[in-house]
Design a protein around this motif. Structure first.
Motif, PDB file in Angstrom:
ATOM      1  N   UNK A 156      14.730  18.592  -7.059  1.00  0.00           N
ATOM      2  CA  UNK A 156      15.849  18.673  -6.322  1.00  0.00           C
ATOM      3  C   UNK A 156      17.035  18.543  -7.252  1.00  0.00           C
ATOM      4  N   UNK A 157      16.813  17.178  -8.040  1.00  0.00           N
ATOM      5  CA  UNK A 157      17.778  16.645  -8.984  1.00  0.00           C
ATOM      6  C   UNK A 157      18.349  17.864 -10.029  1.00  0.00           C
ATOM      7  N   UNK A 194      19.874  21.104  -8.373  1.00  0.00           N
ATOM      8  CA  UNK A 194      20.890  21.145  -7.484  1.00  0.00           C
ATOM      9  C   UNK A 194      22.136  21.815  -8.194  1.00  0.00           C
ATOM     10  N   UNK A 232       2.087   8.384  -5.193  1.00  0.00           N
ATOM     11  CA  UNK A 232       3.139   7.427  -4.620  1.00  0.00           C
ATOM     12  C   UNK A 232       3.946   7.821  -3.620  1.00  0.00           C
ATOM     13  N   UNK A 260      12.137  15.584  -0.488  1.00  0.00           N
ATOM     14  CA  UNK A 260      12.610  14.874  -1.871  1.00  0.00           C
ATOM     15  C   UNK A 260      13.427  15.849  -2.684  1.00  0.00           C
ATOM     16  N   UNK A 261      13.466  17.165  -2.360  1.00  0.00           N
ATOM     17  CA  UNK A 261      14.502  18.198  -2.905  1.00  0.00           C
ATOM     18  C   UNK A 261      15.673  18.057  -2.360  1.00  0.00           C
ATOM     19  N   UNK A 285      16.651  14.633  -3.907  1.00  0.00           N
ATOM     20  CA  UNK A 285      17.260  14.690  -5.441  1.00  0.00           C
ATOM     21  C   UNK A 285      18.634  15.283  -5.743  1.00  0.00           C
ATOM     22  N   UNK A 286      18.952  16.553  -4.967  1.00  0.00           N
ATOM     23  CA  UNK A 286      19.989  17.228  -4.847  1.00  0.00           C
ATOM     24  C   UNK A 286      21.173  16.367  -4.511  1.00  0.00           C
ATOM     25  N   UNK A 331      21.981  13.908  -7.408  1.00  0.00           N
ATOM     26  CA  UNK A 331      22.697  14.626  -8.545  1.00  0.00           C
ATOM     27  C   UNK A 331      24.218  14.470  -8.101  1.00  0.00           C
ATOM     28  N   UNK A 391      24.882  10.923  -9.491  1.00  0.00           N
ATOM     29  CA  UNK A 391      24.745  10.449 -10.804  1.00  0.00           C
ATOM     30  C   UNK A 391      24.501  11.718 -11.719  1.00  0.00           C
ATOM     31  N   UNK A 406      17.697   9.201 -16.114  1.00  0.00           N
ATOM     32  CA  UNK A 406      17.495   9.880 -14.427  1.00  0.00           C
ATOM     33  C   UNK A 406      16.151  10.213 -14.175  1.00  0.00           C
ATOM     34  N   UNK A 407      15.609  11.081 -14.866  1.00  0.00           N
ATOM     35  CA  UNK A 407      14.437  11.634 -14.579  1.00  0.00           C
ATOM     36  C   UNK A 407      13.090  10.653 -14.493  1.00  0.00           C
ATOM     37  N   UNK A 408      12.936   9.734 -15.324  1.00  0.00           N
ATOM     38  CA  UNK A 408      11.848   8.794 -15.030  1.00  0.00           C
ATOM     39  C   UNK A 408      12.144   8.012 -13.902  1.00  0.00           C
ATOM     40  N   UNK A 447      13.374   8.874 -11.210  1.00  0.00           N
ATOM     41  CA  UNK A 447      13.079   9.715  -9.954  1.00  0.00           C
ATOM     42  C   UNK A 447      11.611   9.681  -9.715  1.00  0.00           C
ATOM     43  N   UNK A 448      10.752   9.167 -10.533  1.00  0.00           N
ATOM     44  CA  UNK A 448       9.209   9.059 -10.398  1.00  0.00           C
ATOM     45  C   UNK A 448       8.988   8.210  -9.515  1.00  0.00           C
ATOM     46  N   UNK A 460      11.162   7.633  -6.858  1.00  0.00           N
ATOM     47  CA  UNK A 460      11.952   7.824  -5.627  1.00  0.00           C
ATOM     48  C   UNK A 460      11.241   7.656  -4.374  1.00  0.00           C
TER      49      UNK A 460
END
Lengths: 100, 225
Positions: A24-25, A28, B49, B81-82, B85-86, B89, B92, B100-102, B104-105, B107
């Motif tokens: 999603x991030x 986006x 997780x 989660x999509x 996550x959006x 964004x 952040x 950021x990507x690590x 989000x593991x 989240x």
């Protein structure tokens, strides 16, 4: 079941879940908030949960149904997940013990 | 991403050591009841997780493992989660992806909610997201490990837990999904479709097809329920 098979499945599921978390991030920037896909995803969780619970109750028998119902009501009242799980599991055990 | 935000999130989320620990213990005991080894169970809680994904894939555990159905189930149930996550964004977007990507593991629903609330009060800080995520992850994975360290064996209550807890996990999330009375028709559609699929097609697909049918009904509403 072969250990490597289980390990492989866990890794595949782990990658899948991370892709959902990070996807999603990453996407986006190009995703329209008012698009059909975004709306479907926004509306999907509650419906998926209901369908899952129905399937679970069906396979869990009457004791499972009683336990799930008690867990749901306890959660609605207390908003405490583990109180709900404890109450639901206790109710399912009791229902199972009396032969339901 | 500041150290102050990290500390603030870490302290705020400390109670989750206990609640996620208890939940992880229940999940670990359920894995134990299934006959899964400690290493696999801990790895499951560490890599996947997700209580929802783990509960659902647990309910699908069979010989041979239905991998495709499990992956689809993970995607479907974690689709929220999509959107999370959006939304992150937007908060952040200026942060480097390598930071950021690590993050989000780890989240989770609760850390996302807490981060949004903190952003309203103190401004966006990805350090808070990371800090609040850590006690939750330690509780969840530690609880799963504890289930194997505790002197418990598979007995009737444990077998019952393995059979019923996945459904109960999801049931506890349901009240948060109820929006208003317009949720009723989609939910009824989901329930009936799931029932029919479980009875006449295959129980492992009842959630996806039932939930999909309900979501289509939701989409017919001019506004979101």
């Amino acid at each position: 079941m072969h250990d490597l098979t289980v390990l492989g499945v866990i890794c595949i599921l782990g990658v899948t879940c991370y892709v959902m978390r990070a996807g999603g991030y990453v996407l986006a920037a190009s995703m329209r908030d008012d698009g059909i896909a975004a709306r479907f995803l926004r509306l999907a969780p509650g419906n998926l949960f209901i369908a899952f619970i129905v399937g679970g109750c069906l396979s869990g028998g009457l004791a499972g149904f009683v336990g799930t119902l008690v867990a749901l009501v306890t959660m609605a009242i207390t908003a405490r997940e583990w109180a709900a799980l404890g109450a639901g599991f206790g109710a399912a055990l009791a229902a199972s013990a009396i032969g339901l | 991403m500041t150290a102050a935000g990290f500390r603030r999130g870490l302290v705020a989320a400390l109670p989750f050591l206990l609640s996620n620990g208890a939940a992880g213990l229940v999940m670990g005991l359920t894995y134990k009841g299934l006959g899964l080894g400690a290493e696999h169970a801990i790895l499951f809680s560490l890599l996947v997780y997700s209580a929802t994904a783990q509960a659902i894939t647990l309910s699908m555990w069979a010989h041979p493992l239905p991998v495709v159905a499990m992956v689809v189930a993970c995607i479907a149930t974690n689709s929220r989660y999509l959107l999370m996550g959006a939304h992150l964004r937007q908060l952040f977007g200026g942060l480097a992806p390598r930071k950021m990507l690590p993050t989000l593991f780890l989240l989770a629903d609760a850390s996302w909610l807490m981060t949004n609330s903190d952003a309203d009060r103190n401004g966006p800080d990805a350090g808070y997201l990371l800090g609040s995520s850590i006690p939750m992850a330690i509780g969840w994975v530690g609880g799963t490990a504890l289930a194997y360290a505790a002197p418990l064996t598979a007995n009737e209550p444990l077998r019952l837990a393995a059979a019923l807890l996945p459904t109960m996990f999801i049931a506890t999330l349901l009240p948060s999904q109820w929006k208003n009375v317009r949720s009723l028709w989609p939910w009824l559609t989901s329930a009936v479709a799931a029932l029919l699929v479980a009875r006449f097609v295959d129980p492992s697909w009842s959630m996806l097809i039932g939930g999909g049918c309900g979501t289509l009904v939701s989409m017919m509403e001019p506004k979101d329920a």
